[in-house]
Design a protein around this motif. Structure first.
Motif, mmCIF file in Angstrom:
data_model
loop_
_atom_site.group_PDB
_atom_site.id
_atom_site.type_symbol
_atom_site.label_atom_id
_atom_site.label_comp_id
_atom_site.label_asym_id
_atom_site.label_seq_id
_atom_site.Cartn_x
_atom_site.Cartn_y
_atom_site.Cartn_z
ATOM 1 N N UNK A 17 0.829 -1.213 0.000
ATOM 2 C CA UNK A 17 0.000 0.000 0.000
ATOM 3 C C UNK A 17 0.862 1.262 0.000
ATOM 4 N N UNK A 18 2.123 1.154 0.428
ATOM 5 C CA UNK A 18 3.032 2.304 0.433
ATOM 6 C C UNK A 18 3.701 2.508 -0.928
ATOM 7 N N UNK A 19 3.362 1.667 -1.901
ATOM 8 C CA UNK A 19 3.865 1.767 -3.283
ATOM 9 C C UNK A 19 5.393 1.656 -3.386
ATOM 10 N N UNK A 20 5.974 0.591 -2.819
ATOM 11 C CA UNK A 20 7.418 0.401 -2.982
ATOM 12 C C UNK A 20 7.737 0.079 -4.442
ATOM 13 N N UNK A 21 8.998 0.244 -4.811
ATOM 14 C CA UNK A 21 9.441 -0.033 -6.181
ATOM 15 C C UNK A 21 10.483 -1.126 -6.121
ATOM 16 N N UNK A 22 10.199 -2.258 -6.786
ATOM 17 C CA UNK A 22 11.083 -3.419 -6.764
ATOM 18 C C UNK A 22 11.642 -3.704 -8.146
ATOM 19 N N UNK A 23 12.928 -3.961 -8.193
ATOM 20 C CA UNK A 23 13.603 -4.487 -9.379
ATOM 21 C C UNK A 23 14.318 -5.747 -8.927
ATOM 22 N N UNK A 24 14.375 -6.745 -9.797
ATOM 23 C CA UNK A 24 15.121 -7.952 -9.445
ATOM 24 C C UNK A 24 15.653 -8.625 -10.703
ATOM 25 N N UNK A 25 16.694 -9.409 -10.485
ATOM 26 C CA UNK A 25 17.360 -10.132 -11.573
ATOM 27 C C UNK A 25 17.592 -11.559 -11.108
ATOM 28 N N UNK A 26 17.214 -12.520 -11.955
ATOM 29 C CA UNK A 26 17.410 -13.924 -11.615
ATOM 30 C C UNK A 26 18.902 -14.225 -11.582
ATOM 31 N N UNK A 27 19.328 -14.778 -10.467
ATOM 32 C CA UNK A 27 20.734 -15.150 -10.280
ATOM 33 C C UNK A 27 20.934 -16.642 -10.531
ATOM 34 N N UNK A 28 20.056 -17.475 -9.957
ATOM 35 C CA UNK A 28 20.135 -18.929 -10.111
ATOM 36 C C UNK A 28 18.730 -19.511 -10.085
ATOM 37 N N UNK A 29 18.586 -20.667 -10.725
ATOM 38 C CA UNK A 29 17.299 -21.350 -10.752
ATOM 39 C C UNK A 29 17.538 -22.848 -10.826
ATOM 40 N N UNK A 30 16.844 -23.579 -9.971
ATOM 41 C CA UNK A 30 16.940 -25.038 -9.947
ATOM 42 C C UNK A 30 15.525 -25.580 -9.821
ATOM 43 N N UNK A 31 15.218 -26.657 -10.538
ATOM 44 C CA UNK A 31 13.857 -27.175 -10.475
ATOM 45 C C UNK A 31 13.822 -28.689 -10.599
ATOM 46 N N UNK A 32 12.849 -29.281 -9.908
ATOM 47 C CA UNK A 32 12.462 -30.669 -10.103
ATOM 48 C C UNK A 32 11.077 -30.615 -10.730
ATOM 49 N N UNK A 33 10.405 -31.728 -10.797
ATOM 50 C CA UNK A 33 9.073 -31.745 -11.406
ATOM 51 C C UNK A 33 8.070 -30.881 -10.651
ATOM 52 N N UNK A 34 8.198 -30.807 -9.319
ATOM 53 C CA UNK A 34 7.182 -30.094 -8.550
ATOM 54 C C UNK A 34 7.719 -29.089 -7.537
ATOM 55 N N UNK A 35 9.030 -28.829 -7.548
ATOM 56 C CA UNK A 35 9.634 -27.866 -6.625
ATOM 57 C C UNK A 35 10.704 -27.079 -7.365
ATOM 58 N N UNK A 36 10.745 -25.781 -7.120
ATOM 59 C CA UNK A 36 11.816 -24.987 -7.732
ATOM 60 C C UNK A 36 12.393 -24.028 -6.696
ATOM 61 N N UNK A 37 13.638 -23.698 -6.910
ATOM 62 C CA UNK A 37 14.361 -22.731 -6.089
ATOM 63 C C UNK A 37 14.835 -21.638 -7.028
ATOM 64 N N UNK A 38 14.441 -20.412 -6.729
ATOM 65 C CA UNK A 38 14.877 -19.284 -7.536
ATOM 66 C C UNK A 38 15.572 -18.295 -6.603
ATOM 67 N N UNK A 39 16.734 -17.838 -7.022
ATOM 68 C CA UNK A 39 17.510 -16.872 -6.246
ATOM 69 C C UNK A 39 17.649 -15.624 -7.098
ATOM 70 N N UNK A 40 17.257 -14.489 -6.533
ATOM 71 C CA UNK A 40 17.328 -13.232 -7.270
ATOM 72 C C UNK A 40 18.106 -12.194 -6.480
#
Length: 136
Positions: free
Chosen positions: A66-89
């Motif tokens: 509600x305070x209208x923050x501004x977010x930018x992000x960049x994917x650093x790493x990504x790992x996935x199985x069939x039903x679980x993923x880990x994303x690091x930004x």
């Protein structure tokens, strides 16, 4: 963001860049309910600085957005199985403090997503960790 997204019909795909675009669009919308819809009901978020789940998580997310923050992000790493993923930004967040001043928080966020029975990905754990904080 590379594509126009419908905030009323967000879909986290298998593509980590699209996942990042979806999170950014939802977060930067300023609408807590939209961002919170990307979470499982029992998800844990450290977005407030304290691990929260359920109604407390939803309230903290809604109040922050509600305070209208501004977010930018960049994917650093990504790992996935069939039903679980880990994303690091790497993220860069500008918030409005209670006194009206602006503050920049930069750091890394570790997110765990799970694929539901409906085939859609949802957030299970959201853990941003600040590396630097500066008043603007």
């Amino acid at each position: 963001m590379t594509a126009q997204l419908d905030l009323n019909n967000l879909d986290l795909t298998d593509d980590p860049e699209v996942q990042n675009d979806v999170f950014l669009a939802a977060f930067n919308s300023g609408q807590g309910a939209i961002f919170d819809s990307l979470y499982r009901e029992d998800s844990i978020s450290n977005l407030s600085g304290t691990p929260l789940t359920g109604a407390a998580r939803t309230e903290a997310i809604t109040a922050l957005l509600a305070t209208k923050p501004e977010l930018k992000s960049r994917v650093r790493s990504y790992y996935a199985t069939a039903d679980t993923s880990l994303i690091i930004v790497d993220y860069d967040l500008v918030i409005t403090k209670e006194d009206g001043g602006k503050q920049r928080i930069q750091g890394k966020c570790t997110d765990v997503l799970v694929r539901g029975e409906d085939g859609k990905w949802v957030m299970a754990v959201d853990r941003p960790v600040a590396g630097s904080i500066e008043d603007l």
